[in-house]
Design an enzyme around this catalytic site. Structure first.
Site, PDB file in Angstrom:
ATOM      1  N   SER A  31     -12.945  -3.162   0.992  1.00  0.00           N
ATOM      2  CA  SER A  31     -13.203  -2.512   2.293  1.00  0.00           C
ATOM      3  C   SER A  31     -14.693  -2.258   2.422  1.00  0.00           C
ATOM      4  O   SER A  31     -15.309  -1.748   1.491  1.00  0.00           O
ATOM      5  CB  SER A  31     -12.518  -1.135   2.355  1.00  0.00           C
ATOM      6  OG  SER A  31     -11.192  -1.233   2.016  1.00  0.00           O
ATOM      7  N   ARG A  78       0.864  -1.192   0.000  1.00  0.00           N
ATOM      8  CA  ARG A  78       0.000   0.000   0.000  1.00  0.00           C
ATOM      9  C   ARG A  78       0.889   1.227   0.000  1.00  0.00           C
ATOM     10  O   ARG A  78       1.211   1.786   1.039  1.00  0.00           O
ATOM     11  CB  ARG A  78      -0.902  -0.023   1.240  1.00  0.00           C
ATOM     12  CG  ARG A  78      -1.822   1.196   1.353  1.00  0.00           C
ATOM     13  CD  ARG A  78      -2.729   1.073   2.576  1.00  0.00           C
ATOM     14  NE  ARG A  78      -3.620   2.214   2.733  1.00  0.00           N
ATOM     15  CZ  ARG A  78      -3.286   3.335   3.381  1.00  0.00           C
ATOM     16  NH1 ARG A  78      -2.060   3.480   3.907  1.00  0.00           N
ATOM     17  NH2 ARG A  78      -4.157   4.330   3.489  1.00  0.00           N
ATOM     18  N   LYS A  82      -4.166   6.140   8.254  1.00  0.00           N
ATOM     19  CA  LYS A  82      -5.016   6.490   7.106  1.00  0.00           C
ATOM     20  C   LYS A  82      -5.694   7.821   7.425  1.00  0.00           C
ATOM     21  O   LYS A  82      -6.555   7.903   8.292  1.00  0.00           O
ATOM     22  CB  LYS A  82      -6.046   5.383   6.886  1.00  0.00           C
ATOM     23  CG  LYS A  82      -6.973   5.626   5.713  1.00  0.00           C
ATOM     24  CD  LYS A  82      -7.863   4.408   5.455  1.00  0.00           C
ATOM     25  CE  LYS A  82      -9.042   4.733   4.566  1.00  0.00           C
ATOM     26  NZ  LYS A  82      -8.670   5.328   3.285  1.00  0.00           N
TER      27      LYS A  82
END
Ligand SMILES: Nc1nc(C(F)(F)F)ncc1COP(=O)(O)OP(=O)(O)O
Ligand SMILES: [Mg+2]
Length: 211
Positions: free
Chosen positions: A109, A38, A138
């Protein structure tokens, strides 16, 4: 899939202070069961540098026979022949991504029952539920929901493999599993740990004790 989700490490170069290749090698030695690349947010690599890092990490994961998943970037996943892709609600639709990736692993998600049902209908192999606890990783994370969503999804008959995400560490991992998740996904609990090896090992032991 449930087995793979047990300790799901997610990382990009900007989530660690040490050399990312050293961090992922220690995490793999500690026994992580799945990895997600990521590369996103402040100071994230792009273009050729991002591709080169992904390729290096993918080859290390291959040595440990741990599947390599790419977050968001479906084209990168296809270019690398990665083992799968993880997408969120703001990314390309699961339906479109499934068409592009064939039978690779597809993670989605979800933040509520409707999103979970839609992800299943569109061919997801697992869902990521969170943020369970507060997270700094995040910036645009949705509101913290504890384990209530995991509990309610299971109560509503959602059986798909499920992993919790958001502020999870060795101390709070147990309750995520007890709520009904098949595993936990972590970033800084391993990537910023003094010993990523020890942290990964502790998490694996903690999760295995509950399952
Ligand atoms: N990357 C993720 N991985 C998982 C996993 F299930 F793999 F643990 N769950 C949730 C997310 C969050 O995905 P998304 O909502 O698209 O945000 P971002 O692209 O910033 O990560
Ligand atoms: Mg995303």
């Amino acid at each position: 899939m449930r087995q793979l989700l047990k300790v799901y490490f997610i990382m990009g170069s900007n989530n660690c202070k040490k050399d990312p290749l050293k961090v992922i090698t220690e995490a793999l030695d500690g026994g992580i069961t799945l990895f997600q690349f990521r590369e996103k947010g402040k100071d994230a690599l792009t273009g050729a540098k991002k591709y080169a890092l992904a390729k290096e990490i993918q080859s290390i994961c291959k040595k440990y026979n741990v599947p390599f998943i790419v977050n968001d970037d479906v084209d990168l996943a296809i270019a690398l022949d990665a083992d799968g892709v993880h997408i969120g609600q703001e990314d390309e639709s699961a339906e479109r991504v499934r068409e592009k990736i064939g039978d690779k692993i597809l993670g989605v998600s979800v933040h509520n029952l409707e999103e979970a049902r839609k992800a299943i209908a569109q061919g997801a192999d697992y869902v990521g539920v969170g943020p369970i606890f507060p997270t700094k990783t995040k910036e645009d994370a949705k509101e913290v929901q504890g384990t209530s969503l995991i509990l309610s999804l299971r109560k509503n008959g959602i059986q798909i493999p499920m992993v919790g995400i958001g502020g999870i560490n060795t101390e709070n991992a147990r309750e995520v599993i007890k709520a009904g998740a098949d595993g936990v996904s972590v970033i800084t609990a391993i990537s910023l740990a003094p010993s990523p090896f020890e942290s990964a090992k502790q998490l694996v032991m903690t999760v295995n004790e509950c399952l």
